[in-house]
Structures are given as structure tokens and as C-alpha cells.
Design a protein around this motif. Sequence first.
Motif, PDB file in Angstrom:
ATOM      1  N   CYS A  81      -7.978  20.983   7.708  1.00 45.78           N
ATOM      2  CA  CYS A  81      -7.376  20.026   8.440  1.00 45.78           C
ATOM      3  C   CYS A  81      -6.016  20.484   9.058  1.00 45.78           C
ATOM      4  O   CYS A  81      -5.493  20.155  10.056  1.00 45.78           O
ATOM      5  CB  CYS A  81      -7.127  18.706   7.569  1.00 45.78           C
ATOM      6  SG  CYS A  81      -8.758  17.646   7.260  1.00 45.78           S
ATOM      7  N   GLN A  84      -6.259  22.765  11.909  1.00 42.81           N
ATOM      8  CA  GLN A  84      -6.634  21.892  12.855  1.00 42.81           C
ATOM      9  C   GLN A  84      -5.373  21.372  13.603  1.00 42.81           C
ATOM     10  O   GLN A  84      -5.152  21.306  14.925  1.00 42.81           O
ATOM     11  CB  GLN A  84      -7.791  21.261  12.842  1.00 42.81           C
ATOM     12  CG  GLN A  84      -8.416  20.363  13.954  1.00 42.81           C
ATOM     13  CD  GLN A  84      -9.491  21.493  14.630  1.00 42.81           C
ATOM     14  OE1 GLN A  84      -9.996  22.105  13.975  1.00 42.81           O
ATOM     15  NE2 GLN A  84      -9.115  21.844  15.851  1.00 42.81           N
ATOM     16  N   ASN A  85      -4.476  20.731  12.778  1.00 44.98           N
ATOM     17  CA  ASN A  85      -3.447  20.067  13.424  1.00 44.98           C
ATOM     18  C   ASN A  85      -2.359  20.918  13.645  1.00 44.98           C
ATOM     19  O   ASN A  85      -1.555  20.424  14.434  1.00 44.98           O
ATOM     20  CB  ASN A  85      -2.816  19.291  11.891  1.00 44.98           C
ATOM     21  CG  ASN A  85      -1.776  18.349  12.258  1.00 44.98           C
ATOM     22  OD1 ASN A  85      -1.539  17.757  13.267  1.00 44.98           O
ATOM     23  ND2 ASN A  85      -0.920  17.996  11.254  1.00 44.98           N
ATOM     24  N   GLY A  87      -2.476  24.639  14.170  1.00 44.42           N
ATOM     25  CA  GLY A  87      -3.129  25.479  15.177  1.00 44.42           C
ATOM     26  C   GLY A  87      -1.992  26.779  15.168  1.00 44.42           C
ATOM     27  O   GLY A  87      -1.702  27.536  13.766  1.00 44.42           O
ATOM     28  N   GLY A 102     -10.585  26.030  12.314  1.00 42.38           N
ATOM     29  CA  GLY A 102     -10.451  24.510  12.107  1.00 42.38           C
ATOM     30  C   GLY A 102     -11.618  23.700  11.562  1.00 42.38           C
ATOM     31  O   GLY A 102     -12.570  24.393  11.071  1.00 42.38           O
ATOM     32  N   THR A 103     -11.740  22.452  11.548  1.00 49.65           N
ATOM     33  CA  THR A 103     -12.728  21.722  10.878  1.00 49.65           C
ATOM     34  C   THR A 103     -14.087  21.673  11.348  1.00 49.65           C
ATOM     35  O   THR A 103     -14.968  21.311  10.596  1.00 49.65           O
ATOM     36  CB  THR A 103     -12.232  20.151  10.696  1.00 49.65           C
ATOM     37  OG1 THR A 103     -12.063  19.978  12.225  1.00 49.65           O
ATOM     38  CG2 THR A 103     -10.878  20.029  10.095  1.00 49.65           C
ATOM     39  N   LEU A 133     -10.353  27.256  16.616  1.00 44.29           N
ATOM     40  CA  LEU A 133     -10.028  25.820  16.401  1.00 44.29           C
ATOM     41  C   LEU A 133     -10.856  24.867  17.333  1.00 44.29           C
ATOM     42  O   LEU A 133     -10.582  23.639  17.426  1.00 44.29           O
ATOM     43  CB  LEU A 133      -8.687  25.399  16.784  1.00 44.29           C
ATOM     44  CG  LEU A 133      -7.511  26.256  15.922  1.00 44.29           C
ATOM     45  CD1 LEU A 133      -6.040  25.968  16.341  1.00 44.29           C
ATOM     46  CD2 LEU A 133      -7.814  25.937  14.426  1.00 44.29           C
ATOM     47  N   GLU A 135     -13.712  22.704  19.328  1.00 43.00           N
ATOM     48  CA  GLU A 135     -14.691  21.687  19.104  1.00 43.00           C
ATOM     49  C   GLU A 135     -16.401  22.430  19.313  1.00 43.00           C
ATOM     50  O   GLU A 135     -16.113  23.252  19.876  1.00 43.00           O
ATOM     51  CB  GLU A 135     -14.560  20.542  19.847  1.00 43.00           C
ATOM     52  CG  GLU A 135     -13.423  19.597  19.648  1.00 43.00           C
ATOM     53  CD  GLU A 135     -13.397  18.471  20.185  1.00 43.00           C
ATOM     54  OE1 GLU A 135     -14.208  18.090  21.101  1.00 43.00           O
ATOM     55  OE2 GLU A 135     -12.351  17.527  20.347  1.00 43.00           O
ATOM     56  N   THR A 175      -7.688  15.669  13.369  1.00 46.97           N
ATOM     57  CA  THR A 175      -8.029  16.972  12.637  1.00 46.97           C
ATOM     58  C   THR A 175      -9.325  17.132  12.559  1.00 46.97           C
ATOM     59  O   THR A 175      -9.927  17.998  12.185  1.00 46.97           O
ATOM     60  CB  THR A 175      -7.474  17.125  11.259  1.00 46.97           C
ATOM     61  OG1 THR A 175      -7.929  15.830  10.582  1.00 46.97           O
ATOM     62  CG2 THR A 175      -5.868  16.988  11.239  1.00 46.97           C
TER      63      THR A 175
END
Length: 454
Positions: A81, A84-85, A87, A102-103, A133, A135, A175
Motif C-alpha cells: 500500500c 502504491q501510495n 510511488g 504496488g498492490t 505500480l 494496474e 492504494t
Amino acid sequence: MNRVYIKTYGCQMNERDSEQVASSLRDRGYSMVDNEFDADVVLLNTCSVRDQAEQKAIGKAGYLAKRKRSNPNFMIGVLGCMAQNRGSELVDRLPDLDLIVGTQKFHAVPDHVDQLIKSYAAQGPRPTTILDLEEEEGSQNTIKDHLPKKDQVCAFVSIMQGCNMNCAYCIVPKTRGRERARPMDQIVEEVHELAEQGVKEITLLGQIVTSYGRRDFPVVGGKSPFVQLIERINDIEGIDRIRFTSPHPRGFKQDLVEAYRDVPKLCEYVHLPLQAGCNKTLRAMNRPYTKERYREIVDSLRAVVPDMYFSTDIIVGFPGETEEDFDESAVFFEDIGFDMSYIFKYSIRTGTPAETMEDQVSTEEKERRNHVLLDILAKRSLWRNEQLVGTVQEVLVEGPAKKGYKFVGKTRGYRNSIFDGDDRLIGQLVQMKVDRATASTIYGDLVLAGVDTI
């Protein structure tokens, strides 16, 4: 360079993610170690729910960087988290980091570690920090593997990732991304495999676990996909208990309430986040229910299971929470009668609506309010546990206690239980007669009739 240590901060979701990373690394040929000083690679799986959690991880990474200066091949990674937050900001603050994941990219960690080891083995310039990071569609389906553990009794099962809510204080949608559910058959298969390994208790995990599959699977016979999943797991031989966390009050429709009455393995313990017991504060938090609706849910659950145990999350010192607002919240908190609670002092999270709200509450006042609720909780928890003295409770034996020669387990109501026992009882349901209690633990002697001691 194949020894890896993972340190996990935060919630059960993070613990489950760390286990998945460890399993993937082990399958790639890496050795998981229990001590950071024995490791060639240290990975920090981080939390962003509160600033304190981020600061702990940043401090730990800074400490590890000192070791890297004396051993240039030592590798440090930050996952989860906070990665991700924050970076690329982490690269500027912690230039010695080798890896930031990242998550939605936990499954990529083994590939990245492989790449780093090859780069270091080439003895060229220090490789550039790997930053991953992005998606990734289907990433929720990669959290499915477990590390076999000796005498493992309980296991977490991730059933979804992400959150579609917009609570004013919360960084989780940023996150963890939007809600993404795993296929129900895949989850059931995972639980079957755990049962075959000797696991007796399953805890289903999700950011808002009660939202599972609501956009992916149909309602059948008036039952949501989440309740359908619980019923399917209830039918798995070898599984004795089912729990879940963390739900949202809006997920407690009648089908889930009735599941506590109708599904034998669903334990009579509910973690039901409140966050505030004042409607004005709930509106400011953008929580889509009132305290009156919350009470209706509690009353409906107690109607089907009178001895239901409740735990909650609650925040003190949210921006704009006056002393009168807090007093209203505290009265409601006491009136509901929680058996356990996570009480949080509001922490500013950059990028959330609450960050710029006026009337921020002082640190000293948040501390005072925190202690008020802790005192209420301690009295209630002690009273509830004392009601069990003289009764016989079903306990799932988890293993040796951390201190002394006792053993530890939990009741269906999630009461920590301490008793005399031995290794052959691990994983069994036993009857314990309670002879004394504290606010956090009950103690007693086992009633051994019917227990398989072979």
C-alpha cells in the motif's frame, strides 16, 4: 543471494499478500528465512491506513540502507500500500531501494528479484530501482497460494481486492483500486486444498468482503454471492469454522443475518466497523448509514444469535468532531456493548477529502478521547468474559502459547483461551470449562470426553 525475509505491516490482507509472495519466491527456488539478519533480500510489505504505519516502514527501510552501504549486494524492496501510495517519491526519499511494487503486482516480485540478482552478479553499475505500480486485470486471482506450515489450523483466504467506497478519511481506494472479485469456484477449490492440509478455520478476506461478487454473480434464491460462497464453504469436509473480515454495515442484508442462524460453521462473531456513533460525524466521513441503522443491524443479529460477539473499528478526533459529538459517539459505543474494538486516532492521509477539512482536532484531545473509549471497552470486555466463568466453551486448539507450558485456542466468539494441553490436540475442537477471565483472555481446564487423542 537466495535468502529472503519479508516483514509485514498492517492488516490481515497484507499478511495474506506476504504469504503469497513468499510462496511464489519459494517455488522459484528462494529460501524464506525468519530473521532479517540472515537474509540477502529484505522485503517490507507496507500499510498506508495511518501515517504512523508509513513512518515505521520508511524508518525500517532507512535502517536497512545502512547495511546496504557495507554490503552493496544486499537488496531492499518495498511492497504494497505505501509503495502504491507514494510511488516514485520513495525513490527520492530512499535512493537505496532496489524494488518498489504496488498492490496489483505482488505476483511479479520473483521476476523482479531474479532480474536484480542478475544485475548485481554482472558487477556493473548499481541497477536502477525497479518501480512496478501499474494496474493489472485479474491481479486479484493471483493471491491463491499458501505456504505449508506444520500444524496450521487457521488460514486467510482472499476473495476480492479493492474498494468502491469513498470514505473521506480513507486511502484504501487509491492504494487497492476498484473492487475485483475472484471466481467462486477458484475460492472453493482453494479452501478444499487447505482442508486437505489440515486447516480447520477459514477467514475470508476483502477490503469490503460483504461486497463480494455483487457485480459479477447473480443473486440466487434471495441470497447474495457472498452468502452463496459461505454456504459452499460450509459444505467442505474438514472445515469446522468460517469467519470473515472486513465487512461494511450496508452489506448486512437479511440473507447474511439469517446465515448466522442457518449456516452451522459460521461463527457467532461479527466485526462490524462503526467509525463514529454520531450522525453528524458519519455524514462528514461519507459513511452511508446512520447510527440508528447500525443499531438495527446489531439488533437483527442478536435476534438470530442472542450471544453474538461484536468487534468494531472507530475513529476519534475526525476533523470537526466536537466534544459534544464525541460524547454522543462514546455513549453509543458503550450502549452497543462491543467485545473488542480497534480504536484509531484520526490520521491525515494525503489525497483524501478529510486532509483539507477545517477544525482539525489536536493530538492531545485525540489521545484523551482514545483513552475514554479504551476504558469503556476494557470494562465491557472484562464483564463479557467474566460471564463465561463456570461455563463450558468449544475451543479450537491452535498450538502452544507463547509463554509457559500452556496451549492456546479460540472460542467460536473469538475469545482467546489458555489451558493445559499437548501437541496431539492441535487442530481439534475441545471443550474447556472456564475458571477465570481477564479482559482479553479466558482460562480453564479441558473436558476431554470425546477428544481423539491418538
